[in-house]
Design an enzyme around this catalytic site. Structure first.
Site, PDB file in Angstrom:
ATOM      1  N   SER A 109      -6.703   9.367  -3.520  1.00 24.03           N
ATOM      2  CA  SER A 109      -5.526   8.995  -3.255  1.00 24.03           C
ATOM      3  C   SER A 109      -4.426   9.651  -4.075  1.00 24.03           C
ATOM      4  O   SER A 109      -4.857  10.389  -5.149  1.00 24.03           O
ATOM      5  CB  SER A 109      -5.157   7.715  -3.282  1.00 24.03           C
ATOM      6  OG  SER A 109      -3.822   7.478  -3.610  1.00 24.03           O
ATOM      7  N   SER A 110      -3.412  10.148  -3.704  1.00 29.13           N
ATOM      8  CA  SER A 110      -2.480  11.057  -4.406  1.00 29.13           C
ATOM      9  C   SER A 110      -1.853  10.318  -5.548  1.00 29.13           C
ATOM     10  O   SER A 110      -1.232  10.835  -6.582  1.00 29.13           O
ATOM     11  CB  SER A 110      -1.109  11.688  -3.684  1.00 29.13           C
ATOM     12  OG  SER A 110      -0.642  10.231  -3.001  1.00 29.13           O
ATOM     13  N   CYS A 111      -2.130   9.166  -5.517  1.00 30.72           N
ATOM     14  CA  CYS A 111      -1.508   8.197  -6.748  1.00 30.72           C
ATOM     15  C   CYS A 111      -2.392   8.565  -8.023  1.00 30.72           C
ATOM     16  O   CYS A 111      -1.855   7.996  -9.187  1.00 30.72           O
ATOM     17  CB  CYS A 111      -1.437   6.839  -6.465  1.00 30.72           C
ATOM     18  SG  CYS A 111      -2.963   6.068  -6.365  1.00 30.72           S
ATOM     19  N   TYR A 138      -5.289   0.990  -9.518  1.00 27.13           N
ATOM     20  CA  TYR A 138      -5.735   1.802  -8.197  1.00 27.13           C
ATOM     21  C   TYR A 138      -6.312   3.244  -8.746  1.00 27.13           C
ATOM     22  O   TYR A 138      -7.319   3.469  -8.346  1.00 27.13           O
ATOM     23  CB  TYR A 138      -5.137   1.931  -7.056  1.00 27.13           C
ATOM     24  CG  TYR A 138      -5.435   2.463  -5.868  1.00 27.13           C
ATOM     25  CD1 TYR A 138      -6.466   1.795  -4.752  1.00 27.13           C
ATOM     26  CD2 TYR A 138      -4.980   3.528  -5.494  1.00 27.13           C
ATOM     27  CE1 TYR A 138      -6.813   2.342  -3.926  1.00 27.13           C
ATOM     28  CE2 TYR A 138      -5.669   4.278  -4.306  1.00 27.13           C
ATOM     29  CZ  TYR A 138      -6.451   3.713  -3.522  1.00 27.13           C
ATOM     30  OH  TYR A 138      -6.860   4.284  -2.458  1.00 27.13           O
ATOM     31  N   LYS A 142      -9.836   5.101  -8.871  1.00 21.91           N
ATOM     32  CA  LYS A 142     -10.113   6.461  -7.936  1.00 21.91           C
ATOM     33  C   LYS A 142     -10.272   7.784  -8.928  1.00 21.91           C
ATOM     34  O   LYS A 142     -11.177   8.586  -8.496  1.00 21.91           O
ATOM     35  CB  LYS A 142      -8.837   6.758  -6.844  1.00 21.91           C
ATOM     36  CG  LYS A 142      -8.827   5.616  -5.862  1.00 21.91           C
ATOM     37  CD  LYS A 142      -9.862   6.065  -5.122  1.00 21.91           C
ATOM     38  CE  LYS A 142      -9.702   5.029  -3.988  1.00 21.91           C
ATOM     39  NZ  LYS A 142     -11.148   5.019  -2.859  1.00 21.91           N
ATOM     40  N   HIS A 181       1.788  -0.727   3.280  1.00 16.73           N
ATOM     41  CA  HIS A 181       2.684   0.648   2.866  1.00 16.73           C
ATOM     42  C   HIS A 181       3.999   0.814   3.784  1.00 16.73           C
ATOM     43  O   HIS A 181       4.152  -0.044   4.517  1.00 16.73           O
ATOM     44  CB  HIS A 181       1.784   2.180   2.929  1.00 16.73           C
ATOM     45  CG  HIS A 181       0.710   2.246   1.904  1.00 16.73           C
ATOM     46  ND1 HIS A 181      -0.631   1.949   2.101  1.00 16.73           N
ATOM     47  CD2 HIS A 181       0.727   2.486   0.392  1.00 16.73           C
ATOM     48  CE1 HIS A 181      -1.322   2.375   1.072  1.00 16.73           C
ATOM     49  NE2 HIS A 181      -0.308   2.550   0.124  1.00 16.73           N
TER      50      HIS A 181
HETATM   51  P1  GDP Z   1       4.140   4.059  -3.073  1.00 14.00           P
HETATM   52  O1  GDP Z   1       3.900   5.529  -2.046  1.00 14.00           O
HETATM   53  O2  GDP Z   1       2.614   3.884  -3.730  1.00 14.00           O
HETATM   54  O3  GDP Z   1       5.240   4.055  -3.809  1.00 14.00           O
HETATM   55  O4  GDP Z   1       3.726   3.085  -1.736  1.00 14.00           O
HETATM   56  P2  GDP Z   1       4.656   2.425  -0.657  1.00 14.00           P
HETATM   57  O5  GDP Z   1       4.330   3.300   0.841  1.00 14.00           O
HETATM   58  O6  GDP Z   1       4.374   0.848  -0.752  1.00 14.00           O
HETATM   59  O7  GDP Z   1       6.386   2.656  -1.128  1.00 14.00           O
HETATM   60  C1  GDP Z   1       6.885   3.980  -0.800  1.00 14.00           C
HETATM   61  C2  GDP Z   1       8.114   3.708  -0.879  1.00 14.00           C
HETATM   62  O8  GDP Z   1       8.962   3.260   0.131  1.00 14.00           O
HETATM   63  C3  GDP Z   1       8.789   3.070  -2.304  1.00 14.00           C
HETATM   64  O9  GDP Z   1       9.776   3.684  -2.654  1.00 14.00           O
HETATM   65  C4  GDP Z   1       9.023   1.418  -1.730  1.00 14.00           C
HETATM   66  O10 GDP Z   1       9.981   0.827  -2.301  1.00 14.00           O
HETATM   67  C5  GDP Z   1       9.738   1.980  -0.244  1.00 14.00           C
HETATM   68  N1  GDP Z   1       9.768   1.089   0.820  1.00 14.00           N
HETATM   69  C6  GDP Z   1      10.725   0.871   1.450  1.00 14.00           C
HETATM   70  N2  GDP Z   1      10.746  -0.403   2.335  1.00 14.00           N
HETATM   71  C7  GDP Z   1       9.653  -0.643   1.972  1.00 14.00           C
HETATM   72  C8  GDP Z   1       8.678  -1.598   2.526  1.00 14.00           C
HETATM   73  O11 GDP Z   1       9.176  -2.557   3.568  1.00 14.00           O
HETATM   74  N3  GDP Z   1       7.441  -1.766   2.307  1.00 14.00           N
HETATM   75  C9  GDP Z   1       6.835  -1.019   1.356  1.00 14.00           C
HETATM   76  N4  GDP Z   1       5.479  -1.029   0.947  1.00 14.00           N
HETATM   77  N5  GDP Z   1       7.628  -0.014   0.668  1.00 14.00           N
HETATM   78  C10 GDP Z   1       8.943   0.182   1.090  1.00 14.00           C
END
Ligand code: GDP
Length: 310
Positions: A109-111, A138, A142, A181
């Site tokens: 993953s990119s993380c 995580y 990875k 996500h």
């Molecule tokens: P990340 O890429 O590891 O940070 O994972 P996420 O896909 O969970 O979050 C991406 C970004 O979207 C973060 O800045 C979250 O705060 C934002 N975000 C906005 N609304 C939501 C939501 O309803 N769910 C999640 N998971 N992220 C959200």
């Protein structure tokens, strides 16, 4: 071509997940035999995995099995995200060596990259700085998976490779709001607001973070390309180059869904890493390109959500 797929027995580990399902759809277009393990095989249990490999003799393995989740799940269940992923990858990689599998592709993953890595993030940025705290558990698992593949190449001569996809979405995604996500979460919240006649959709954080997204069918295509054509120690980024802010993403999803209400930003929720875009030039230089635009991909994802839940 280094590894022709024709006639091969290819095991997709994690076949019930979004990535596994996409891999099965993509491999079905090749002249190969797709193997999956039954639910009773717990990939965290070494004996179980070893027994399944001995009975089924896969020739190639794709590791799409993982404990995955969004920012909240990662942050609140660190032990599961670290332990489960370490066990799954270690058991599969060791079983593939014992079974003398000709090829293994590990998906990360990119993380894995440092929180403040220069953007777009190149493969060389690995382990050059501290990880993003919300998903470091995580990420650590990875990174260990990438290094296992490298170590097995060096010590045992195994043709084990790794690919690091950017943020994925698509059919079969997890729509559980606590674990998902951002794309499936916003699809679900937008569709629910629309159905209930609500005026607002709550978006976590400030809306300012930038993320790159890729439809899972593009990733599956890249995996087939790498299986066939790549054999080296370095992990390979799989990026889409399609970057967007969370606020613009929420607006795009609202537009596609036909939702006319407002976005409300809940800044008590974390933003996570400020920007995360992959440098995908290494894979593109090998001759692979993504083909699904963010807009078309989101239309497909929304269709999948409505078919499954409405
Ligand atoms: P990340 O890429 O590891 O940070 O994972 P996420 O896909 O969970 O979050 C991406 C970004 O979207 C973060 O800045 C979250 O705060 C934002 N975000 C906005 N609304 C939501 C939501 O309803 N769910 C999640 N998971 N992220 C959200």
């Amino acid at each position: 071509m280094i590894f022709p797929l024709s006639g091969r027995r290819i095991y997709v580990a994690g076949d019930r997940g979004m990535v596994g399902q996409a891999l099965i759809r993509r491999l079905a277009r090749e002249d190969c035999q797709i193997l999956t393990a039954p639910r009773s095989i717990d990939l965290r249990e070494q004996a179980s995995v070893r027994g399944w490999f001995a009975d089924n003799a896969p020739e190639a393995v794709i590791i799409a099995a993982a404990r995955v989740g969004g920012i909240k799940a990662n942050d609140s269940r660190p032990a599961e995200f670290l332990y489960d992923n370490l066990m799954i990858e270690a058991n599969l990689i060791e079983a593939a060596r014992q079974q003398q599998c000709a090829k293994l592709l590990f998906l990360g993953s990119s993380c894995i990259y440092p929180r403040m890595a220069p953007q777009p993030i190149a493969e060389e940025s690995l382990m050059t700085g501290p990880l993003e705290p919300t998903n470091q558990w995580y990420a650590a698992a990875k990174i260990a998976g990438i290094m296992l593949c490298q170590a097995y190449r060096r010590q045992y001569g195994c043709d084990f490779i790794s690919a690091m996809p950017t943020n994925l979405y698509g059919p079969g995604d997890n729509y559980d709001l606590d674990g998902s996500h951002v794309i499936p979460a916003l699809i679900r919240k937008t569709a629910a607001a629309q159905a209930a006649g609500d005026e607002t959709v709550v978006v976590w954080g400030t809306g300012k973070p930038l993320r790159e997204f890729m439809h899972v069918d593009d990733l599956a295509d890249a995996c087939v390309f790498l299986l066939r054509n790549y054999s080296d120690e370095s992990h390979v980024n799989v990026g889409s180059g399609q970057e967007i802010s969370i606020a613009d993403l929420a607006a795009l999803i609202a537009g596609i869904a036909g939702f006319g209400g407002r976005m409300e930003f809940d800044t008590t929720k974390p933003d996570g890493t400020p920007r995360k875009i992959m440098d995908g030039t290494r894979l593109q230089a090998m001759g692979w390109m993504p083909s699904i635009s963010l807009r078309d991909g989101l239309i497909d994802a929304l269709r999948d959500y409505r078919a499954r839940f409405e």
